[in-house]
Design a protein around this motif. Structure first.
Motif, PDB file in Angstrom:
ATOM      1  N   ALA A  43      38.423  34.713 -19.648  1.00  0.00           N
ATOM      2  CA  ALA A  43      37.880  34.969 -18.307  1.00  0.00           C
ATOM      3  C   ALA A  43      37.188  33.720 -17.795  1.00  0.00           C
ATOM      4  O   ALA A  43      36.716  32.899 -18.565  1.00  0.00           O
ATOM      5  N   ASP A  44      37.148  33.605 -16.480  1.00  0.00           N
ATOM      6  CA  ASP A  44      36.461  32.491 -15.843  1.00  0.00           C
ATOM      7  C   ASP A  44      35.820  33.000 -14.558  1.00  0.00           C
ATOM      8  O   ASP A  44      36.396  32.906 -13.489  1.00  0.00           O
ATOM      9  N   TRP A  45      34.673  33.612 -14.678  1.00  0.00           N
ATOM     10  CA  TRP A  45      33.912  34.161 -13.578  1.00  0.00           C
ATOM     11  C   TRP A  45      34.730  35.146 -12.744  1.00  0.00           C
ATOM     12  O   TRP A  45      34.784  35.062 -11.522  1.00  0.00           O
ATOM     13  N   SER A  46      35.357  36.092 -13.431  1.00  0.00           N
ATOM     14  CA  SER A  46      36.101  37.161 -12.750  1.00  0.00           C
ATOM     15  C   SER A  46      35.119  38.238 -12.294  1.00  0.00           C
ATOM     16  O   SER A  46      34.328  38.730 -13.084  1.00  0.00           O
ATOM     17  N   GLU A  47      35.223  38.628 -11.028  1.00  0.00           N
ATOM     18  CA  GLU A  47      34.318  39.659 -10.516  1.00  0.00           C
ATOM     19  C   GLU A  47      34.722  41.013 -11.088  1.00  0.00           C
ATOM     20  O   GLU A  47      35.881  41.425 -11.010  1.00  0.00           O
ATOM     21  N   LEU A  48      33.750  41.729 -11.654  1.00  0.00           N
ATOM     22  CA  LEU A  48      34.003  43.039 -12.237  1.00  0.00           C
ATOM     23  C   LEU A  48      33.564  44.161 -11.309  1.00  0.00           C
ATOM     24  O   LEU A  48      34.258  45.170 -11.169  1.00  0.00           O
ATOM     25  N   ARG A  49      32.387  44.018 -10.713  1.00  0.00           N
ATOM     26  CA  ARG A  49      31.819  45.100  -9.917  1.00  0.00           C
ATOM     27  C   ARG A  49      30.895  44.523  -8.859  1.00  0.00           C
ATOM     28  O   ARG A  49      30.210  43.532  -9.088  1.00  0.00           O
ATOM     29  N   ARG A  50      30.858  45.217  -7.693  1.00  0.00           N
ATOM     30  CA  ARG A  50      29.985  44.793  -6.596  1.00  0.00           C
ATOM     31  C   ARG A  50      29.336  46.045  -6.011  1.00  0.00           C
ATOM     32  O   ARG A  50      30.008  46.996  -5.673  1.00  0.00           O
ATOM     33  N   GLU A  51      28.010  46.002  -5.948  1.00  0.00           N
ATOM     34  CA  GLU A  51      27.243  47.084  -5.309  1.00  0.00           C
ATOM     35  C   GLU A  51      26.218  46.441  -4.398  1.00  0.00           C
ATOM     36  O   GLU A  51      25.165  45.993  -4.852  1.00  0.00           O
ATOM     37  N   ALA A  54      24.339  43.063  -5.350  1.00  0.00           N
ATOM     38  CA  ALA A  54      24.459  42.898  -6.806  1.00  0.00           C
ATOM     39  C   ALA A  54      25.931  42.769  -7.185  1.00  0.00           C
ATOM     40  O   ALA A  54      26.759  43.594  -6.808  1.00  0.00           O
ATOM     41  N   VAL A  55      26.235  41.707  -7.943  1.00  0.00           N
ATOM     42  CA  VAL A  55      27.609  41.458  -8.372  1.00  0.00           C
ATOM     43  C   VAL A  55      27.594  41.159  -9.866  1.00  0.00           C
ATOM     44  O   VAL A  55      26.734  40.421 -10.353  1.00  0.00           O
ATOM     45  N   GLU A  56      28.540  41.762 -10.588  1.00  0.00           N
ATOM     46  CA  GLU A  56      28.688  41.476 -12.017  1.00  0.00           C
ATOM     47  C   GLU A  56      29.989  40.726 -12.233  1.00  0.00           C
ATOM     48  O   GLU A  56      31.027  41.095 -11.696  1.00  0.00           O
ATOM     49  N   TYR A  57      29.892  39.666 -13.050  1.00  0.00           N
ATOM     50  CA  TYR A  57      31.043  38.812 -13.341  1.00  0.00           C
ATOM     51  C   TYR A  57      31.319  38.811 -14.831  1.00  0.00           C
ATOM     52  O   TYR A  57      30.394  38.830 -15.646  1.00  0.00           O
ATOM     53  N   HIS A  58      32.597  38.758 -15.178  1.00  0.00           N
ATOM     54  CA  HIS A  58      32.982  38.444 -16.558  1.00  0.00           C
ATOM     55  C   HIS A  58      33.026  36.918 -16.566  1.00  0.00           C
ATOM     56  O   HIS A  58      34.022  36.304 -16.205  1.00  0.00           O
ATOM     57  N   ALA A  59      31.904  36.326 -16.960  1.00  0.00           N
ATOM     58  CA  ALA A  59      31.725  34.880 -16.801  1.00  0.00           C
ATOM     59  C   ALA A  59      32.555  34.069 -17.776  1.00  0.00           C
ATOM     60  O   ALA A  59      33.109  33.037 -17.413  1.00  0.00           O
ATOM     61  N   VAL A  88      23.701  31.929 -24.617  1.00  0.00           N
ATOM     62  CA  VAL A  88      23.072  30.659 -24.244  1.00  0.00           C
ATOM     63  C   VAL A  88      23.842  30.065 -23.066  1.00  0.00           C
ATOM     64  O   VAL A  88      25.062  29.919 -23.128  1.00  0.00           O
ATOM     65  N   MET A  89      23.098  29.732 -21.997  1.00  0.00           N
ATOM     66  CA  MET A  89      23.704  29.238 -20.760  1.00  0.00           C
ATOM     67  C   MET A  89      22.939  28.024 -20.251  1.00  0.00           C
ATOM     68  O   MET A  89      21.764  27.853 -20.567  1.00  0.00           O
ATOM     69  N   ARG A  90      23.640  27.221 -19.456  1.00  0.00           N
ATOM     70  CA  ARG A  90      23.020  26.069 -18.789  1.00  0.00           C
ATOM     71  C   ARG A  90      23.340  26.148 -17.301  1.00  0.00           C
ATOM     72  O   ARG A  90      24.473  26.458 -16.924  1.00  0.00           O
ATOM     73  N   PRO A  91      22.382  25.822 -16.454  1.00  0.00           N
ATOM     74  CA  PRO A  91      22.661  25.784 -15.012  1.00  0.00           C
ATOM     75  C   PRO A  91      23.615  24.628 -14.677  1.00  0.00           C
ATOM     76  O   PRO A  91      23.586  23.588 -15.333  1.00  0.00           O
ATOM     77  N   THR A  92      24.458  24.834 -13.683  1.00  0.00           N
ATOM     78  CA  THR A  92      25.373  23.791 -13.211  1.00  0.00           C
ATOM     79  C   THR A  92      25.147  23.572 -11.721  1.00  0.00           C
ATOM     80  O   THR A  92      24.397  24.309 -11.082  1.00  0.00           O
ATOM     81  N   THR A  93      25.823  22.600 -11.179  1.00  0.00           N
ATOM     82  CA  THR A  93      25.745  22.341  -9.740  1.00  0.00           C
ATOM     83  C   THR A  93      26.947  22.921  -9.002  1.00  0.00           C
ATOM     84  O   THR A  93      27.017  22.829  -7.782  1.00  0.00           O
ATOM     85  N   ASP A  94      27.880  23.522  -9.715  1.00  0.00           N
ATOM     86  CA  ASP A  94      29.086  24.103  -9.127  1.00  0.00           C
ATOM     87  C   ASP A  94      28.774  25.492  -8.571  1.00  0.00           C
ATOM     88  O   ASP A  94      28.392  26.384  -9.324  1.00  0.00           O
ATOM     89  N   PRO A  95      28.926  25.719  -7.253  1.00  0.00           N
ATOM     90  CA  PRO A  95      28.611  27.039  -6.696  1.00  0.00           C
ATOM     91  C   PRO A  95      29.571  28.144  -7.173  1.00  0.00           C
ATOM     92  O   PRO A  95      29.209  29.309  -7.180  1.00  0.00           O
ATOM     93  N   GLN A  96      30.773  27.785  -7.579  1.00  0.00           N
ATOM     94  CA  GLN A  96      31.731  28.781  -8.076  1.00  0.00           C
ATOM     95  C   GLN A  96      31.387  29.239  -9.495  1.00  0.00           C
ATOM     96  O   GLN A  96      31.714  30.350  -9.889  1.00  0.00           O
TER      97      GLN A  96
END
Length: 187
Positions: A43-51, A54-59, A88-96
């Protein structure tokens, strides 16, 4: 999955990240890892659900690797009130892809190392029942209890030389631990 007596065992685990509106004017969005998907595909930031907002992604899908040498840490995690896996995650500058999800671990000791650095975001996500059973089975097969052995002191050496101990600038033999006076300092 690897053989039963190998040094490690691995399973792909999907990481679900939730985006919520930020609560301050400085942060537009709030991001949090909220769930795990054991055995997930790529997966690569696939949207799973939107309410609403609030949005959940399979990151991402990453391997959760268990090592035979780390069973004590896994047992520590399983013994917690709520057994968790650290994401464990790191912030990026990519908006996508606002976060780089780069590690999942069942070891609370390894998670603590990432938290100590302060460079990464570490989220503790509860283990699913199946994941908990998988980790417990691995520990049951590979954990070797190491008994506590109290270290004992060696015999005392009564007539030992203490040559070179203390401050070398002090010229008196009688008190090598005394601080030197300004006139005794070597130039």
């Amino acid at each position: 999955m690897a053989a039963s007596r190998s040094s490690s065992l691995s399973m792909p685990v999907g990481v679900v990240v939730r985006r919520l509106p930020g609560v301050t004017r400085w942060a537009k969005w709030s991001w949090k890892a909220v769930a795990l998907l054991p055995g997930a595909g790529p997966a690569d930031w696939s949207e799973l659900r939107r309410e609403g907002d609030a949005v959940e992604y399979h990151a991402a899908t990453l391997p959760l690797v268990l090592w035979r040498t780390d069973t004590e840490a896994y047992l520590h995690a399983l013994g917690a009130r709520v057994p968790t896996v650290a994401v464990v995650m790191r912030p990026t500058t990519d908006p996508q892809r606002p976060l780089d999800v780069f590690r999942v671990t069942a070891s609370p000791y390894e998670a603590q190392d990432y938290q100590d650095s302060g460079e990464e975001i570490v989220e503790l996500v509860p283990m699913t029942a199946g994941l908990r059973a998988w980790v417990q089975d691995f520990c049951d097969r590979h954990h070797e209890h190491e008994p506590f052995v109290k270290r004992r002191r060696g015999p005392r050496m009564e007539m030992r030389e203490e040559d070179g101990k203390g401050d070398s600038r002090v010229r008196q033999i009688s008190d090598v631990y005394r601080a030197p006076r300004p006139k005794e300092r070597l130039q």
